[in-house]
Design a protein around this motif. Sequence first.
Motif, short mmCIF file in Angstrom:
data_model
loop_
_atom_site.label_atom_id
_atom_site.label_comp_id
_atom_site.label_asym_id
_atom_site.label_seq_id
_atom_site.Cartn_x
_atom_site.Cartn_y
_atom_site.Cartn_z
N GLN A 1 -33.29 40.23 28.88
CA GLN A 1 -33.45 38.78 28.83
C GLN A 1 -32.16 38.08 29.26
O GLN A 1 -32.21 37.05 29.96
CB GLN A 1 -33.83 38.33 27.41
CG GLN A 1 -35.07 39.01 26.85
CD GLN A 1 -36.21 39.11 27.84
OE1 GLN A 1 -36.54 38.14 28.53
NE2 GLN A 1 -36.78 40.30 27.96
N ASN A 2 -31.03 38.62 28.86
CA ASN A 2 -29.75 38.06 29.30
C ASN A 2 -29.65 38.06 30.82
O ASN A 2 -29.26 37.06 31.44
CB ASN A 2 -28.58 38.84 28.71
CG ASN A 2 -28.29 38.47 27.27
OD1 ASN A 2 -28.90 37.56 26.71
ND2 ASN A 2 -27.35 39.16 26.66
N GLU B 1 -28.03 36.10 24.43
CA GLU B 1 -27.51 36.64 23.18
C GLU B 1 -26.12 37.23 23.44
O GLU B 1 -25.97 38.17 24.22
CB GLU B 1 -28.44 37.71 22.62
CG GLU B 1 -27.95 38.30 21.31
CD GLU B 1 -28.96 39.22 20.66
OE1 GLU B 1 -28.55 40.25 20.07
OE2 GLU B 1 -30.18 38.92 20.75
N TYR C 1 -32.97 32.73 27.60
CA TYR C 1 -32.41 33.35 26.41
C TYR C 1 -31.05 33.94 26.72
O TYR C 1 -30.86 34.56 27.77
CB TYR C 1 -33.35 34.45 25.92
CG TYR C 1 -32.90 35.16 24.66
CD1 TYR C 1 -33.09 34.57 23.42
CD2 TYR C 1 -32.30 36.41 24.71
CE1 TYR C 1 -32.70 35.22 22.25
CE2 TYR C 1 -31.91 37.07 23.55
CZ TYR C 1 -32.11 36.47 22.32
OH TYR C 1 -31.71 37.11 21.18
N ALA D 1 -34.38 34.39 16.75
CA ALA D 1 -34.40 33.97 18.15
C ALA D 1 -35.13 34.97 19.02
O ALA D 1 -35.91 34.60 19.91
CB ALA D 1 -32.96 33.78 18.63
N ARG D 2 -34.88 36.25 18.77
CA ARG D 2 -35.51 37.29 19.60
C ARG D 2 -37.03 37.23 19.52
O ARG D 2 -37.73 37.27 20.54
CB ARG D 2 -35.03 38.67 19.14
CG ARG D 2 -33.56 38.96 19.37
CD ARG D 2 -33.19 40.29 18.72
NE ARG D 2 -31.80 40.67 18.93
CZ ARG D 2 -31.25 41.78 18.44
NH1 ARG D 2 -31.98 42.61 17.72
NH2 ARG D 2 -29.98 42.05 18.67
N VAL E 1 -32.63 29.35 24.38
CA VAL E 1 -32.37 29.88 23.05
C VAL E 1 -31.12 30.74 23.10
O VAL E 1 -31.00 31.65 23.93
CB VAL E 1 -33.57 30.68 22.53
CG1 VAL E 1 -33.31 31.18 21.12
CG2 VAL E 1 -34.85 29.84 22.58
N VAL F 1 -38.60 34.14 21.24
CA VAL F 1 -38.62 34.24 22.70
C VAL F 1 -39.67 35.26 23.16
O VAL F 1 -40.40 35.03 24.13
CB VAL F 1 -37.22 34.61 23.23
CG1 VAL F 1 -37.26 34.97 24.70
CG2 VAL F 1 -36.26 33.44 22.99
N VAL G 1 -39.10 30.49 29.22
CA VAL G 1 -38.02 30.34 28.26
C VAL G 1 -36.78 31.03 28.80
O VAL G 1 -36.87 32.02 29.53
CB VAL G 1 -38.41 30.94 26.89
CG1 VAL G 1 -38.74 32.43 26.99
CG2 VAL G 1 -37.32 30.69 25.85
N SER H 1 -31.97 35.42 32.42
CA SER H 1 -31.55 34.03 32.22
C SER H 1 -30.23 33.73 32.90
O SER H 1 -30.05 32.66 33.50
CB SER H 1 -31.45 33.74 30.72
OG SER H 1 -32.70 33.94 30.09
N THR I 1 -28.22 33.01 20.76
CA THR I 1 -27.88 33.61 19.48
C THR I 1 -26.81 34.67 19.68
O THR I 1 -26.24 34.79 20.77
CB THR I 1 -29.13 34.20 18.79
OG1 THR I 1 -28.81 34.51 17.43
CG2 THR I 1 -29.63 35.44 19.50
#
Length: 700
Positions: free
Chosen positions: A52-53, A668, A666, A650-651, A636, A654, A664, A56, A638
């Motif tokens: 996800q990182n 982290e 994300y 948060a995880r 989002v 998402v 979305v 995004s 975190t």
Amino acid sequence: MRLAALAAGFGALILASCATTPTTGSALMTEDPYLWLEEVEGERALTWVREQNARSLAQLERDPRFASLHADAIALANSRDRLPTGGIHEGYYYNFWQDETHVRGIYRRTPIAQFSSGNPVWEIVLDIDAIAAAENANWVFKGIDCLEGTTRCMVSLSDGGKDASTYREYDLATRSFVANGFVVPEAKSGVAWLDQNTLLVATDWGQENGASTMTESGYPFVLKRWTRGTPLESATEVIRGQASDVGLFAGVYQDTDGRRVPIAIEANTFFESVNWRIDGAAPQRISLPEKSSIQGLYQGYLIATLQEAWLGHPQGALIAYPLSESGSATPQATVLFAPNARQSIEGVSITRDAILVAGYENVRGRLLRIARAGGQWATTTIALPENGSVTMAGSSPTDSAAFAVFEDFLTPDTLYALEQNATRARAIRALPAQFDASPYVTEQFEALSADGTRVPYFVLRRRDMAFNGENPTLLYAYGGFQVSMTPGYSPNLGKLWLDRGGVYVIANIRGGGEFGPAWHQAGLRTNRQVIYDDFYAVERDLVERRITSPRRLGIMGGSNGGLLMGVMLNQHPEMINAAVVQVPLLDMLRYDQLLAGASWVDEYGSPSNPEERAFLETITPYQNLRARDDFPVPFVVTSTKDDRVHPGHARKYVARMMELGMPVLYFENIDGGHSAAANLNEAARRRALEYTYLMQRLMD
């Protein structure tokens, strides 16, 4: 050195209605397929995080604006144009400082007289960067407690920014950790000096009779006395609470004559505590209501604030009574200051000469001086600029010196020395402006909430702004835990948002402390919908005034404010086009089972209580997610190392959005703690990512 604080509309149809329509619990997601994302360091979970990182970051960091935003954020993070505020100890002013050379930070000092001159020469006494490098550790400085009359301190170091930390004894004279000195292993501990050879320690003592010595909230409930030269395991018990408490914490209050009084604070809930004197043969309960806070000692008087009415004294008041009566059921207390309905007490500091009360009137700061002489109490106001915030910046009950800071949205921080026994304020240093404030103006408005309550908010905008509904606007709020949102100078806000065409709004919704404990308590537990109604009222008011429109309105909040974001996204997605959801609580049906969540039941209510669960089911953002066309793309944020608000919130949120086919973003941070930033550079990167996202959503 000091007692640590206990415990961060698009049409007429929309504008015509004040009523909110929270989702009912009847359509809740009944099963949770994403519990595996609660495994903080689980391989599957971290693989998901990295995926996800990458997705995004590709969208945000490839934006042409990101590089410029990041460069500005890095420069501001490492700028030396910051006030070196801290605390007073043994004739010195101490300050923790971070910059491009000291990314993790240094602890340094200068004589008080030199600090008062405005041109101090600093002496480094502790270098966190050097320690981290020597030990190959990811240390984050969490605080230091030094014993009066000695050079010995207990230093709190956290691995990556977690709340859990290790305490190690340090000698300011030798600039080194003490060989064979006190060391308390990593835990959510509380440590206080009793004397040079004795510590009061509340920590994880392991299993006792098959049961944990940590509360359901993850904090210790057994306080012990530990003598130098003996193993920690041999420490003797002083007092214990219960596993159902939030925790048991130790501290020492010092009076103006140097007398030190050790106390234990048994936090039954987040807002209710029993205070115990532990300087006698057995613990003695201090006479105060459970909703109150001891602020310190002054000339033999116990000074406290009341979060509830008590013995005929009003809620919100500052009181004093003789310490000798601390065990009496009805001590002869005097009300020193009783705020009215639009006032609050934000902080209390004590010097050898006076009690200093920093507070607000209609969210505008002022500083009171209260002193006792000739058997009488006298209150005066210390002259400082108006229409901003006033915070204390160092004092000691055994020293006459004290310092305060004034700031507002457009005025850089100014440091004041409080002189002549704290009767007058003298500016000793003002920061240079870090953005050009001349094009901007600050205004205060009020929105009318659903129940008729007037909710103030501040707008920071260009003087020549057209009221055409097309201004990219960021609305920030928190709304919980009696935390006030007050005027403050933010170079990041100025450089990264205002100078790039944005408008900034901060809302003083209920749940905060802007108008004292009643403002906070109005939104507790099953009354919490008023907080969300307040926020919605501000959104609507911004649109009605044509400051912005739903197409150009974004919202931001972190922690409890992250919950606020999640609720507003579900209840009124039509009002916004962006939401930055920082280190959020989002699963309100399991929050009390995750990390420190159990400690917040007094704020939110308990999922195990049928009435309170029924309400939580109406607001919980995770379970109430539904695919809908008017839902904006949120960002989002975190941290893996956050051991306060579980990153699983948060995880899972998402993952559920992705399952529903809802776009979305994300991010982290693998380190970072509850602030989602392990150091200055990581914090700068996070800000650049957030403002890049906001520009994409609100300016493009």
